[in-house]
Design a protein around this motif. Structure first.
Motif, mmCIF file in Angstrom:
data_model
loop_
_atom_site.group_PDB
_atom_site.id
_atom_site.type_symbol
_atom_site.label_atom_id
_atom_site.label_comp_id
_atom_site.label_asym_id
_atom_site.label_seq_id
_atom_site.Cartn_x
_atom_site.Cartn_y
_atom_site.Cartn_z
ATOM 1 N N VAL A 65 0.809 -1.099 0.094
ATOM 2 C CA VAL A 65 -0.112 -0.116 0.004
ATOM 3 C C VAL A 65 0.705 1.153 0.171
ATOM 4 C CG1 VAL A 65 -1.431 1.571 1.374
ATOM 5 C CG2 VAL A 65 -2.099 -1.050 0.913
ATOM 6 N N THR A 99 -5.914 -1.834 -7.858
ATOM 7 C CA THR A 99 -4.661 -1.429 -6.766
ATOM 8 C C THR A 99 -4.576 -0.116 -6.547
ATOM 9 O OG1 THR A 99 -2.798 -2.072 -7.868
ATOM 10 C CG2 THR A 99 -4.052 -3.881 -7.022
ATOM 11 N N ARG A 148 -4.827 1.864 -2.967
ATOM 12 C CA ARG A 148 -3.812 2.514 -2.348
ATOM 13 C C ARG A 148 -4.104 3.971 -2.107
ATOM 14 N NH1 ARG A 148 1.191 1.406 -6.149
ATOM 15 N NH2 ARG A 148 2.245 2.624 -4.500
ATOM 16 N N TRP A 188 -6.426 3.914 0.946
ATOM 17 C CA TRP A 188 -5.936 3.484 2.181
ATOM 18 C C TRP A 188 -4.903 4.588 2.705
ATOM 19 C CZ3 TRP A 188 -9.417 -0.023 0.940
ATOM 20 C CH2 TRP A 188 -9.404 -1.198 2.110
ATOM 21 N N ARG A 217 -13.031 2.524 3.769
ATOM 22 C CA ARG A 217 -12.287 1.392 4.120
ATOM 23 C C ARG A 217 -13.023 0.491 5.366
ATOM 24 N NH1 ARG A 217 -8.102 5.505 4.719
ATOM 25 N NH2 ARG A 217 -8.582 5.770 6.668
ATOM 26 N N VAL A 251 -7.523 -4.944 0.509
ATOM 27 C CA VAL A 251 -6.204 -4.608 1.150
ATOM 28 C C VAL A 251 -6.049 -5.715 2.193
ATOM 29 C CG1 VAL A 251 -5.093 -3.111 2.725
ATOM 30 C CG2 VAL A 251 -6.111 -2.241 0.544
ATOM 31 N N THR A 295 -3.998 -6.743 5.459
ATOM 32 C CA THR A 295 -3.369 -6.335 6.647
ATOM 33 C C THR A 295 -2.715 -7.252 7.495
ATOM 34 O OG1 THR A 295 -4.486 -4.222 6.595
ATOM 35 C CG2 THR A 295 -3.276 -4.452 8.238
ATOM 36 N N ARG A 353 0.814 -3.876 4.776
ATOM 37 C CA ARG A 353 -0.597 -3.782 4.066
ATOM 38 C C ARG A 353 -0.340 -3.720 2.664
ATOM 39 N NH1 ARG A 353 -3.259 1.702 6.026
ATOM 40 N NH2 ARG A 353 -1.057 2.292 5.536
ATOM 41 N N TYR A 354 -1.127 -4.791 1.913
ATOM 42 C CA TYR A 354 -0.686 -4.769 0.529
ATOM 43 C C TYR A 354 -2.272 -4.823 -0.088
ATOM 44 C CZ TYR A 354 3.207 -6.663 2.856
ATOM 45 O OH TYR A 354 4.518 -6.859 3.803
ATOM 46 N N ALA A 355 -1.987 -4.092 -1.585
ATOM 47 C CA ALA A 355 -3.315 -4.057 -2.158
ATOM 48 C C ALA A 355 -3.346 -5.292 -3.268
ATOM 49 C CB ALA A 355 -3.300 -2.593 -2.946
#
Length: 297
Positions: free
Chosen positions: A24, A191, A195, A198, A212, A250, A252, A258-260
């Motif tokens: 993210v 993505t 991002r 987020w 979110r 996302v 977490t 944290r990764y999209a």
């Protein structure tokens, strides 16, 4: 390579898939996992993330009252989850329309919210956020009406009778399955949208926080969530059409990582329910995120 492992996961489920995963907080040139991330894809109900983001932005700007009441009547119902499947009229707030649109992918709620927010403003939002290859042509009712017209059905009941008997070649030509003729984007642009949300860069901080929160309350837990252990949280939005299965969200971790991730899968069988494909979406996402975490991200 990780990309080849992901393709093998999709193939094992009898499908082909596209995927993009990125931290993210990654900036330009950040590490990523890219499996056809720049190909155009139908986004189906992922469109609702943009819709609800625009709603939240208008609320934050004082342009809309989130408590404004809306009545969902028989003329609004499209079938499916939430108010779309109710037997009787329902009255609720704009805020709750947004909740149902994301949490249970309520198509009637999304249509009524879109009518209040404005289709053109959603398109302008996509452009403002730099989503240059994202195309928004309409809401769920527009999709349904296109399907009815293309199979020659007068209503949903007739569609349910006619559609199963159509040759697969005819079904595959429906505009709702063609990214050139319906709501579409690329895995990378999805993505990017996540991002921005987020990182509070898609609008006012409280508007991004609202999106979110709603994505974290999605009830469907059979795709991305299935690939991760219990201590990992996933806030996401699904999308489904015959032969198309997708989810973006996302992921977490307890350590704050944290990764999209966005995953789009196409199957030969034009069905909406494929448990093996759902599991493959989660498995592919896990491989991608594990790869990113293994690279020190």
């Amino acid at each position: 390579m990780v990309e080849e492992r992901i393709r093998e996961v999709f193939a094992g489920a009898g499908a082909e898939g596209l995927l993009h995963a990125v931290p993210v907080l990654g900036g330009p040139g950040a590490d990523e996992v890219d499996v056809g991330a720049d190909e155009s894809v139908v986004i189906a109900s992922l469109f609702k993330v943009l819709l609800v983001l625009e709603f939240a932005r208008q609320v934050a700007a004082g342009q809309l009252d989130p408590g404004e009441r809306v009545r969902v009547t028989a003329a609004d119902r499209l079938g499916g989850w939430g108010t779309a499947g109710c037997a009787d009229d329902v009255e609720l707030s704009l805020r709750d329309l947004a909740f149902f649109a994301i949490s249970v992918s309520d198509n009637s709620a999304a249509d009524l919210l879109l009518a209040r927010v404005g289709l053109d403003t959603v398109r302008l939002l996509a452009a403002e956020l730099g989503l240059e290859r994202t195309r928004i042509v309409g809401g769920p009712r527009d999709v349904l009406e296109a399907m009815l017209a293309e199979v020659g059905a007068r209503d949903e009941a007739e569609f349910a009778r006619v559609y199963p008997a159509l040759p697969d070649e005819h079904k595959r030509r429906l505009s709702v399955l063609d990214p050139l003729r319906t709501n579409a984007a690329t895995p990378r642009e999805i993505t990017r949208l996540l991002r921005l949300v987020w990182c509070d860069e898609a609008g006012p901080a409280d508007a991004c926080a609202r999106v979110r929160e709603l994505m974290a309350r999605q009830v469907f837990r059979h795709r991305l969530v299935s690939g991760f252990p219990d201590e990992v949280t996933v806030a996401a939005k699904t999308g489904t059409l015959p032969g198309l299965h997708m989810e973006a969200g996302v992921v977490t971790y307890p350590d704050g990582g944290r990764y999209a991730v966005s995953v789009f899968v196409r199957t030969r069988e034009l069905t909406a329910s494929r448990p093996a494909v759902d599991a493959a979406i989660g498995a592919a996402a896990r491989i991608a995120v594990d790869s990113l975490r293994g690279r020190g991200l």
